[in-house]
Scaffold this active site. Structure first.
Site, PDB file in Angstrom:
ATOM      1  N   HIS A  82     -26.066 -20.094  94.741  1.00 43.61           N
ATOM      2  CA  HIS A  82     -24.963 -19.876  93.794  1.00 43.61           C
ATOM      3  C   HIS A  82     -25.232 -20.678  92.521  1.00 43.61           C
ATOM      4  O   HIS A  82     -25.225 -21.899  92.538  1.00 43.61           O
ATOM      5  CB  HIS A  82     -23.631 -20.289  94.425  1.00 43.61           C
ATOM      6  CG  HIS A  82     -22.477 -20.118  93.486  1.00 43.61           C
ATOM      7  ND1 HIS A  82     -22.078 -18.881  93.038  1.00 43.61           N
ATOM      8  CD2 HIS A  82     -21.667 -21.022  92.882  1.00 43.61           C
ATOM      9  CE1 HIS A  82     -21.057 -19.043  92.200  1.00 43.61           C
ATOM     10  NE2 HIS A  82     -20.796 -20.320  92.087  1.00 43.61           N
ATOM     11  N   ASP A  99     -24.070 -21.644  88.871  1.00 47.23           N
ATOM     12  CA  ASP A  99     -22.985 -21.665  87.884  1.00 47.23           C
ATOM     13  C   ASP A  99     -23.566 -21.765  86.478  1.00 47.23           C
ATOM     14  O   ASP A  99     -24.258 -22.750  86.185  1.00 47.23           O
ATOM     15  CB  ASP A  99     -22.083 -22.888  88.112  1.00 47.23           C
ATOM     16  CG  ASP A  99     -21.200 -22.722  89.332  1.00 47.23           C
ATOM     17  OD1 ASP A  99     -20.543 -21.680  89.431  1.00 47.23           O
ATOM     18  OD2 ASP A  99     -21.160 -23.636  90.187  1.00 47.23           O
ATOM     19  N   ASP A 120     -17.067 -17.379  94.461  1.00 49.77           N
ATOM     20  CA  ASP A 120     -16.583 -18.683  93.997  1.00 49.77           C
ATOM     21  C   ASP A 120     -15.351 -18.649  93.109  1.00 49.77           C
ATOM     22  O   ASP A 120     -14.762 -19.686  92.883  1.00 49.77           O
ATOM     23  CB  ASP A 120     -17.727 -19.438  93.296  1.00 49.77           C
ATOM     24  CG  ASP A 120     -17.479 -20.946  93.257  1.00 49.77           C
ATOM     25  OD1 ASP A 120     -16.797 -21.456  94.170  1.00 49.77           O
ATOM     26  OD2 ASP A 120     -17.931 -21.614  92.322  1.00 49.77           O
ATOM     27  N   HIS A 138     -16.358 -18.463  85.986  1.00 47.61           N
ATOM     28  CA  HIS A 138     -15.220 -19.060  86.695  1.00 47.61           C
ATOM     29  C   HIS A 138     -15.120 -20.581  86.587  1.00 47.61           C
ATOM     30  O   HIS A 138     -14.245 -21.170  87.223  1.00 47.61           O
ATOM     31  CB  HIS A 138     -15.242 -18.631  88.171  1.00 47.61           C
ATOM     32  CG  HIS A 138     -16.515 -18.990  88.875  1.00 47.61           C
ATOM     33  ND1 HIS A 138     -17.544 -18.084  89.027  1.00 47.61           N
ATOM     34  CD2 HIS A 138     -16.935 -20.129  89.440  1.00 47.61           C
ATOM     35  CE1 HIS A 138     -18.529 -18.681  89.674  1.00 47.61           C
ATOM     36  NE2 HIS A 138     -18.202 -19.919  89.926  1.00 47.61           N
TER      37      HIS A 138
END
Length: 1253
Positions: free
Chosen positions: A177, A179, A291, A577
């Site tokens: 993941h 970001d 997420d 996000h």
């Protein structure tokens, strides 16, 4: 024989043929009874084109002179010419006898449906708010943080004995993941982690031939691709083509779902998908959204429109997790909340969705119900890293292989037991994993041993396990559920508010981020507005330049197109996000803001250069004469309005320099003129209140027709000086001199009527005669003494001469409560606080009705330290009062009343903390029904206002309680409806796209009853509806009957332990704008079955659009040059054949990049249309309806033409423009008039423009 005739070109043959074709056409037209569009021959060239028919130029975009011009352009062969000339003769004869149909009839679309339609709730097995209200929010398992109890274990044991149950199937999905910004900036993360992860995947997966992987964030992939060696690029392409690396979702980022408006949400998806198509030739099919903090129902709608097969979600309320597991319903069809009453139950917008059954996407949180066991299977061990898994996990050896395989399989089997199909999707990864070569080896080799062992003994274990991707999972479950009845359950609603429990063993509600850092949320909506405005103008200007062969303009546009690409990507990046949510570190937020700010500047410049081309007649010779009215110094200050420069018609010198010239507040000299352009980017006509800064009060305004505007008002511009500046330039002692009217600038307010998608040039002229009647009157106790108190010698003489009394009549504020009134309503304000108290509306005879309570109150919740932060919201349990009075510390309260011919307002100022304005209008248009509210909020530097969650609350007597439909008679006692508690109900918008009903759940406190809004919220009872519309994302709630509140800003000094590691103390002066609307509901509504789906009224929807996308104002400079003034068009209609229907919003018109040269524009553009649903029954009063601005029609889109452009073709595509969708009724779209949109539907079309006219 005939062949020879043709070869010789015999005139006789051509005559015969044309006569034959003419007879056929006659028969055809007689048979259908009316002139329809002519058929198209195989080559795509019209064999016949009626004057004004949708086939002019092949599409509904006509090309000037009817059919003859088409013939001229396409230089048809003589044969075609003869045929067409015969048809024209026939047409002319026919026209004598038959009345030609009107253009509206000719382009009418019978499929469009009624003007007024009713939407009803869709039928589903599960409705979110009904189930949510029944949950146990304090379950027994809270302390252990695991919902797996004896009941689950017993069911699992029973399943193992069930011979009918399909065998266990496990799909292991390695993932990382990434970001794009959180604790580090986007670029820093790329350099430290993401580049390395992608490099390792490409090399290691060639070695490990059965390993799979998924990737979601295209922002990182694009950076990597641009820097990667071609051999690595080819290797990645091979891995993707073979299906071993799957691109999931394929958006620019993994978008937040609470704060993001539908425009940037779709735009970042288009940006990612188009990049994938051009570089990797791949179309994503599965959503991966693990997420975002809570999930909304807009993303599944968009993914469904992009032809996705399924989507995976993760963060939903712990009670939902348990409920889905108990019901075995974790795979469901997520449906839109609405359907049309006509009974067309389309599957548009429905998507198969998989809810990951456990807390979080880490290995610890997702292999099965017991995290302490899952920890054994995270094999990352990096020297120098000490983590709970590196200590606990043991590598797989021959000695422990069997025991470990047994242990892991038990967890996997328990996971699969929560679904009827017995398939488990197991993610193996976490944030920024696989960034070290050692980890890739460790995870793959250990999992490979386990998988090989299980597969070698598959008869013993009765299980099938392999590395795979989410697509494999959806394929497997669809296959297994085909035989099963009843199949997947259907679901409507959303998953807000998210609450986790695994952190502390008690509920923590993630409703703080709906409002955190509003300054940045506003920056995002500002860039969104300017990007959308620039996209539409660029597409039209670039293709106008192409078709007119303007080589220099084409070069400029091709060079600057890259700025649009960067703006799309910077806006897309901020929808991540951890960005728009305000949940990144302060330094990272500043990095995002710099990107937003730079792109906003560039998009304003882009609009200027497009306006220059579109405004000039013929060949554009002039440049650099369009200037924005705003000056933006840097990202952390609000944009500043600049005054328009007036220049003399004869001398080319400005009449007043900033330093004074003719005397700063003095009159402008008579010959002066200033010009400006208003750009309306909406595809509907609009009536707007526009404000313009001028240097002199004696002005009048002429519209694009040269007619002087009768509705105009001259207001003061206020200077608010800090106390330490008071000795300078003021003669009043104490705190009196803080607020005074500017003598250098004035504000002209006027009503502009703007054509749909148009550029209108207005002029400002000197008016010596009538300007005084337009000057506003000011009532203000502290501003009146200034002129009198100015003793001789205390200030320069021109300063006294230009005191407010010279321009504005400043009167003392009358005693008692304050009243504002227009022909539609009367507002009453409290004399002490200056806040609104009641709204009294008037009936059609202008008589006052009963006053409606509508108190505006500002207060704040006290934050619970360490439990309220960037993500979480929780009120302080230590305090007896949850709310605190934030205004009591400000004793110096100023109330200023401005009253004028078109607007009156009350402004109340509480020191530097709050300036609150409420304004009503007197324009004789629909605007008179609405109340404009503006708040300037400045928390000042910390430690002031610490642990403060500031809200604005509207307290009304609207009876918005859940059993409202039961209580038909207000005189009866509520006790008759039973002992049910009175639960307030309100409707919050989601992503500016749809509305959700919210019913208070008393068990979970205010933090669990706060919901995200992006554009508005409303409360209603059986008679009235109160709607609040806003410019940007924030939290909203209705916690007590009759109340609606919105959170404005938050400051928490402490971190809330969700990973960010710091409090939120970087608040800045922020301007919040709202429209408030009180409307009537159709009388005595009975509860209907099925229940209706609630949406805004037409007027509220129109106001929401105008608030989000205000008209853009640009100054025209150098107009003293007569040749420039003569070269400009006073009105440019970019929709010359008329507006789109009232409820069809032009979401975007976005030029596509050239697939080969991706930094250059192509001749194609994506047109995205949204038919915004609205409720015909709700209105603010008949005489203030929208008929004047936008009459309703059931004819469809009609004859849509963009500028003077001619189209090559139109294709219906998936929402992101990737795949061609065959239109429902025909093989190809000949004209946009044929297009049908259902209410609420979003659709995308690919328009390709011709290279020449």
């Amino acid at each position: 024989m005939s062949f020879k005739l043709f070869r010789r070109g015999s005139a006789r043959c051509i005559g015969l043929l044309s006569a034959f074709v003419t007879i056929l056409l006659c028969l055809y037209y007689i048979s259908i009874g009316q002139p329809n569009p002519a058929p198209v021959s195989e080559t795509g060239v019209p064999t016949a084109a009626l004057r004004g028919s949708p086939l002019n130029g092949l599409t509904g975009f006509s090309v000037g002179g009817g059919s003859s011009s088409i013939i001229h352009q396409q230089q048809l062969q003589k044969l075609h010419a003869a045929v067409i000339s015969n048809q024209k003769k026939f047409q002319e004869q026919a026209e004598v006898t038959a009345e030609p149909p009107s253009e509206e009839q000719q382009y009418a679309n019978s499929q469009w449906g009624d003007k007024c339609y009713e939407l009803i709730e869709s039928n589903t097995n599960i409705t979110a708010n009904q189930e949510h209200s029944k949950f146990d929010f304090q379950p027994e398992w809270m302390r252990s943080k695991e919902y797996w109890d004896r009941g689950f274990e017993e069911r699992f044991d029973a399943q193992k004995k069930d011979k009918q149950r399909p065998p266990l199937k496990i799909i292991v999905v390695p993932h990382s993941h990434n970001d794009p910004g959180w604790l580090k900036t986007f670029t820093n993360y790329f350099q430290s982690d993401s580049r390395q992860i992608l490099n390792l995947l490409v090399t290691k997966m060639q070695e490990y031939t059965d390993m799979t992987f998924i990737w979601s964030e295209i922002s990182f992939l694009q950076l990597w691709w641009d820097q990667a060696h071609p051999t690595k690029q080819r290797a990645l392409k091979r891995l993707i083509d073979s299906g071993r690396i799957e691109i999931t979702t394929g958006g620019w980022v993994m978008t937040d779902e609470a704060n993001v408006h539908v425009y940037p949400m779709l735009d970042q998806l288009i940006e990612g998908h188009q990049w994938l198509k051009n570089n990797l030739n791949v179309t994503p099919k599965v959503g991966w959204s693990i997420d975002p903090f809570g999930h909304g129902s807009t993303v599944p709608y968009l993914l469904s429109g992009a032809n996705f097969e399924g989507a995976i979600i993760q963060r939903i309320h712990y009670a939902w997790k348990q409920w889905f597991a108990r019901q075995q319903s974790g795979d469901f069809i997520w449906k839109p909340y609405w359907r049309s009453k006509s009974g067309k139950s389309s599957e548009t917008g429905s998507l198969l969705t998989h809810n990951m059954p456990f807390d979080i996407y880490s290995i610890k949180g997702s292999c099965g119900p017991h995290p302490f066991i899952c920890l054994n299977f995270d094999f990352r061990k990096i020297p120098g890293e000490y983590t709970e898994y590196s200590v606990k996990a043991q590598f797989i050896t021959d000695d422990n292989l069997e025991a470990k395989a047994q242990l892991l399989l038990e967890q996997y089997a328990r996971t699969a037991s929560l679904f009827p199909h017995n398939v488990a999707l197991i993610p193996v990864g976490d944030d920024f994993r696989y960034n070290k070569e050692r980890e890739v080896d460790q995870q793959y080799q250990n999992y490979k041993k386990l998988i090989d062992h299980i597969m070698a003994n598959r008869r013993l274990y009765n299980a099938d396990i392999r590395f795979g991707t989410p697509s494999d999972y959806f394929e497997a479950i669809k296959e297994r559920m085909k035989e099963q009845s009843p199949g997947f359950p259907s679901f409507k609603g959303d998953f807000f508010v998210y609450s986790d429990i695994f952190s502390e063993g008690r509920p923590a509600y993630w409703s703080g981020y709906f409002t955190t850092r509003p300054f940045y949320k506003l920056l995002s909506s500002e860039l969104e507005h300017h990007l959308r405005s620039a996209e539409i103008l660029f597409t039209l200007a670039y293709n106008t330049a192409r078709q007119a062969k303007r080589e220099n303009a084409i070069k400029i546009y091709e060079k600057n197109y890259e700025l649009i690409i960067n703006a799309r990507r910077n806006l897309g990046l901020f929808q991540h996000h951890d960005a728009i949510t305000g949940t990144s570190k302060a330094a990272v937020m500043r990095d995002y803001a710099m990107r937003l700010f730079e792109s906003t500047q560039n998009m304003v410049k882009m609009q200027e250069s497009c306006l220059e081309l579109l405004l000039q007649k013929g060949q554009p010779h002039h440049h650099g004469f369009v200037l924005s009215e705003f000056e933006r110094d840097n990202f952390n200050k609000l944009p500043r309005k600049m005054p328009i420069q007036m220049v003399s018609g004869d001398e080319s010198t400005p009449t007043a320099s900033a330093g004074g010239g003719t005397g700063a507040g003095g009159a402008a000299s008579t010959g002066s003129v200033g010009s400006f352009v208003l750009y309306n980017s909406l595809a509907q006509k609009r009536v707007e209140i526009v404000t313009l800064r001028v240097q002199h009060p004696n002005v009048k305004i002429l519209n694009e027709k040269g007619v002087e505007l009768s509705h105009i008002q001259i207001n003061p511009v206020w200077n608010i000086t800090e106390s330490y500046e008071q000795e300078i330039g003021t003669s009043v002692t104490g705190t009196m001199g803080r607020i005074r009217t500017s003598t250098r600038q004035f504000e002209v307010m006027f009503v502009a009527e703007l054509e749909p998608l148009s550029l209108s040039t207005y002029r400002v002229l000197v008016d010596e005669v009538n300007y005084k009647r337009n000057i506003a009157t000011i009532y203000c106790d502290e501003c009146t003494e200034r002129a009198a108190a100015a003793s001789p010698g205390s200030s320069p003489p021109e300063e006294v001469e230009a005191s407010p009394a010279a321009v504005f009549e400043a009167r003392a504020k009358p005693a008692g409560d304050i009243q504002l009134e227009n022909p539609h309503m009367r507002l009453l304000f409290d004399e002490k606080s200056g806040f609104l108290k009641t709204i009294t509306r008037k009936n059609q005879k202008k008589e006052l009705l009963k006053p409606m309570q509508c108190n505006i109150k500002f207060a704040a919740y006290r934050s619970a330290q360490f439990h309220s932060g960037a993500y979480l919201f929780k009120t302080d349990p230590e305090q007896s009062e949850a709310e605190k009075d934030v205004l009591e510390g400000y004793t110096d309260v100023r109330i200023i009343i401005t009253s004028g011919p078109i607007a009156s307002d009350v402004t109340v100022i509480y020191g530097p903390f709050l300036a609150h304005t409420v304004r009503i209008f007197n324009t004789r248009t629909h605007l008179d029904a609405a109340i404009y509210v503006e708040n300037d909020i400045d928390f000042e530097p910390p430690p002031k206002n610490r642990e403060t969650e500031l809200f604005m609350r509207l307290i009304t007597n609207i009876d918005n309680i859940a059993q409202a439909p039961m209580q038909r008679d207000p005189l009866k006692e509520p006790a008759e409806t039973g002992p049910m508690p009175e639960l307030p109900i309100f409707y919050s918008d989601q992503n500016g796209f749809q509305y959700h009903e919210r019913i208070k759940v008393p068990a979970i406190g205010i933090e669990g009853n706060y919901f995200p809004i992006t554009s508005g919220a409303f409360i209603q009872d059986s008679r009235l509806r109160l709607t609040l519309l806003t410019t940007h994302a924030q939290g909203a709630a209705s916690y007590e009957p009759g109340q609606l509140e919105v959170m404005l800003d938050r400051r928490t000094l402490y971190d809330d332990y969700r990973g960010m590691g710091e409090g939120v103390v970087d608040s800045r002066l922020t301007r919040h704008k709202f429209w408030l609307l009180v409307e009537d509901l159709p009388g005595g509504q009975q509860p209907i079955q099925p229940p209706s789906y609630k949406v805004l009224s037409q007027q509220a929807q129109h106001l929401a659009n105008t608030l989000r996308y205000p008209p853009n104002l640009y100054f025209l400079s150098n107009l003293e040059q007569p040749e420039l003034a003569a070269a400009l068009l006073p009105l440019v209609r970019l929709l010359p054949k008329g507006a789109l229907p009232c409820d069809v919003h032009l979401t975007t018109l976005r030029t596509l990049s050239d697939p080969e040269l991706q930094l250059f524009p192509s001749a194609s553009a994506l047109l995205v249309l949204h038919r915004q649903g609205f409720d015909c029954g709700v209105s603010a009063g008949r005489e203030l309806g929208m008929q004047a601005v936008c009459p309703l029609s059931s004819q469809g889109l009609g004859n849509v033409q963009l500028g003077r452009l001619s189209l090559h073709n139109i294709e219906a595509t998936s929402l992101t423009g990737m795949e061609k969708k065959p239109p429902k009724d025909a093989l190809r779209i000949r004209s946009l008039a044929e297009v049908t949109l259902e209410p609420m539907e979003l659709r995308t079309f690919n328009l390709t423009f011709r290279a020449e006219v």
